[in-house]
Design a protein around this motif. Structure first.
Motif, PDB file in Angstrom:
ATOM      1  N   ASN A  23       0.826  -1.212   0.000  1.00  0.00           N
ATOM      2  CA  ASN A  23       0.000   0.000   0.000  1.00  0.00           C
ATOM      3  C   ASN A  23       0.857   1.258   0.000  1.00  0.00           C
ATOM      4  O   ASN A  23       0.522   2.254  -0.658  1.00  0.00           O
ATOM      5  N   PHE A  24       1.976   1.224   0.727  1.00  0.00           N
ATOM      6  CA  PHE A  24       2.898   2.359   0.730  1.00  0.00           C
ATOM      7  C   PHE A  24       3.472   2.577  -0.669  1.00  0.00           C
ATOM      8  O   PHE A  24       3.517   3.709  -1.168  1.00  0.00           O
ATOM      9  N   LEU A  25       3.902   1.502  -1.306  1.00  0.00           N
ATOM     10  CA  LEU A  25       4.477   1.624  -2.650  1.00  0.00           C
ATOM     11  C   LEU A  25       3.463   2.135  -3.663  1.00  0.00           C
ATOM     12  O   LEU A  25       3.823   2.857  -4.602  1.00  0.00           O
ATOM     13  N   GLU A  26       2.204   1.764  -3.492  1.00  0.00           N
ATOM     14  CA  GLU A  26       1.167   2.225  -4.410  1.00  0.00           C
ATOM     15  C   GLU A  26       1.020   3.743  -4.390  1.00  0.00           C
ATOM     16  O   GLU A  26       0.649   4.364  -5.394  1.00  0.00           O
ATOM     17  N   ARG A  27       1.311   4.346  -3.248  1.00  0.00           N
ATOM     18  CA  ARG A  27       1.174   5.810  -3.126  1.00  0.00           C
ATOM     19  C   ARG A  27       2.382   6.556  -3.670  1.00  0.00           C
ATOM     20  O   ARG A  27       2.310   7.775  -3.869  1.00  0.00           O
ATOM     21  N   LEU A  28       3.469   5.858  -3.907  1.00  0.00           N
ATOM     22  CA  LEU A  28       4.672   6.502  -4.445  1.00  0.00           C
ATOM     23  C   LEU A  28       4.556   6.670  -5.954  1.00  0.00           C
ATOM     24  O   LEU A  28       4.238   5.708  -6.659  1.00  0.00           O
ATOM     25  N   PRO A  29       4.830   7.851  -6.475  1.00  0.00           N
ATOM     26  CA  PRO A  29       4.871   8.010  -7.936  1.00  0.00           C
ATOM     27  C   PRO A  29       5.920   7.091  -8.561  1.00  0.00           C
ATOM     28  O   PRO A  29       6.905   6.716  -7.913  1.00  0.00           O
ATOM     29  N   ILE A  30       5.696   6.757  -9.815  1.00  0.00           N
ATOM     30  CA  ILE A  30       6.659   5.916 -10.518  1.00  0.00           C
ATOM     31  C   ILE A  30       7.891   6.754 -10.883  1.00  0.00           C
ATOM     32  O   ILE A  30       7.782   7.952 -11.174  1.00  0.00           O
ATOM     33  N   ASN A  31       9.048   6.152 -10.835  1.00  0.00           N
ATOM     34  CA  ASN A  31      10.285   6.797 -11.262  1.00  0.00           C
ATOM     35  C   ASN A  31      10.466   6.539 -12.758  1.00  0.00           C
ATOM     36  O   ASN A  31      10.789   5.431 -13.169  1.00  0.00           O
ATOM     37  N   PHE A  32      10.246   7.573 -13.574  1.00  0.00           N
ATOM     38  CA  PHE A  32      10.379   7.437 -15.023  1.00  0.00           C
ATOM     39  C   PHE A  32      11.827   7.553 -15.498  1.00  0.00           C
ATOM     40  O   PHE A  32      12.078   7.468 -16.701  1.00  0.00           O
ATOM     41  N   GLU A  33      12.765   7.780 -14.568  1.00  0.00           N
ATOM     42  CA  GLU A  33      14.188   7.911 -14.928  1.00  0.00           C
ATOM     43  C   GLU A  33      14.370   8.918 -16.066  1.00  0.00           C
ATOM     44  O   GLU A  33      15.026   8.638 -17.071  1.00  0.00           O
ATOM     45  N   GLU A  34      13.796  10.086 -15.898  1.00  0.00           N
ATOM     46  CA  GLU A  34      13.775  11.072 -16.986  1.00  0.00           C
ATOM     47  C   GLU A  34      15.151  11.649 -17.291  1.00  0.00           C
ATOM     48  O   GLU A  34      15.425  12.035 -18.431  1.00  0.00           O
ATOM     49  N   ASP A  35      16.042  11.721 -16.296  1.00  0.00           N
ATOM     50  CA  ASP A  35      17.371  12.292 -16.516  1.00  0.00           C
ATOM     51  C   ASP A  35      18.420  11.225 -16.819  1.00  0.00           C
ATOM     52  O   ASP A  35      19.295  11.420 -17.665  1.00  0.00           O
ATOM     53  N   LYS A  36      18.338  10.087 -16.121  1.00  0.00           N
ATOM     54  CA  LYS A  36      19.306   9.005 -16.313  1.00  0.00           C
ATOM     55  C   LYS A  36      18.764   7.747 -15.653  1.00  0.00           C
ATOM     56  O   LYS A  36      17.816   7.791 -14.872  1.00  0.00           O
ATOM     57  N   ASP A  37      19.371   6.594 -15.984  1.00  0.00           N
ATOM     58  CA  ASP A  37      19.011   5.347 -15.325  1.00  0.00           C
ATOM     59  C   ASP A  37      19.400   5.426 -13.850  1.00  0.00           C
ATOM     60  O   ASP A  37      20.470   5.944 -13.503  1.00  0.00           O
TER      61      ASP A  37
END
Length: 204
Positions: A23-37
């Motif tokens: 449930n905690f992880l569900e509330r975290l936004p996804i990391n799209f790695e927009e700048d780097k891996d």
């Protein structure tokens, strides 16, 4: 494990069940790695307030460890052109379950109802396909036990944890299909493909 701050320790102690961790992880936004891996440690996940699947699995493993369970993660291996998926493993009543961070409607949390890791891995098979409907899951790894001394400090590391990623190259992977089975796979239906496009978080 590394030295947790009091606030970090108390947060992990509150996440004292697989359901609470999920449930905690569900509330975290996804990391799209927009700048780097990236491959954030659990501390970095808390600092950055985002995670992708591997980072979510590491965070879940850390929470399980603080609460007295083994920090185990498993890699689901795909064909070239698709991404592997990493989950945190747990056992209840002798059965395996998985905590999973994903941005999609599939490849999610698994209840602890699986007798073996193969059963658990196979529960992801039919949902694991790319946009043309090709089913891509091919193998699953032996669990990686992050409580081993060689992983010391991973929970609180400031640097990306590429060493853990490399460790998956050293463990055994169990294939789930033979060549004949691969040749005869049916592609996902159009409605399944459309459902697979459903996501939780959108890129800004």
């Amino acid at each position: 494990m590394g030295h947790l701050t009091k606030a970090e320790f108390l947060l992990f102690k509150k996440l004292n069940s697989p359901v609470k961790i999920q449930n905690f992880l569900e509330r975290l936004p996804i990391n799209f790695e927009e700048d780097k891996d990236t491959l954030f440690s659990p501390r970095r996940v808390l600092k950055e307030k985002k995670a992708h699947c591997f980072e979510g699995a590491l965070f879940a493993a850390a929470a399980l460890w603080v609460n007295g369970e083994k920090p185990l993660i498993m890699d689901l291996e795909t064909v070239e052109g698709d991404d592997n998926h990493v989950v945190a493993l747990f056992r209840q009543g002798g059965y395996w379950g998985a905590i999973s961070k994903t941005n999609h409607a599939v490849l999610r949390y698994r209840e602890p109802v699986y007798r073996t890791l193969r059963e658990l891995a196979m529960s992801y098979f039919h949902e694991y396909f790319i946009n043309n409907g090709k089913k891509t899951l091919r193998a699953f790894s032996d669990p990686l036990d992050l409580s081993k001394k060689k992983f010391d400090g991973w929970v609180t590391a400031d640097d990306d944890l590429w060493g853990i990623d490399k460790e998956f190259r050293e463990v055994l992977y169990t294939p789930i299909l033979n060549k004949e089975q691969q040749k005869n796979l049916r592609r996902a239906d159009a409605v399944e493909i459309e459902a697979g496009k459903l996501t939780v978080w959108k890129k800004k």
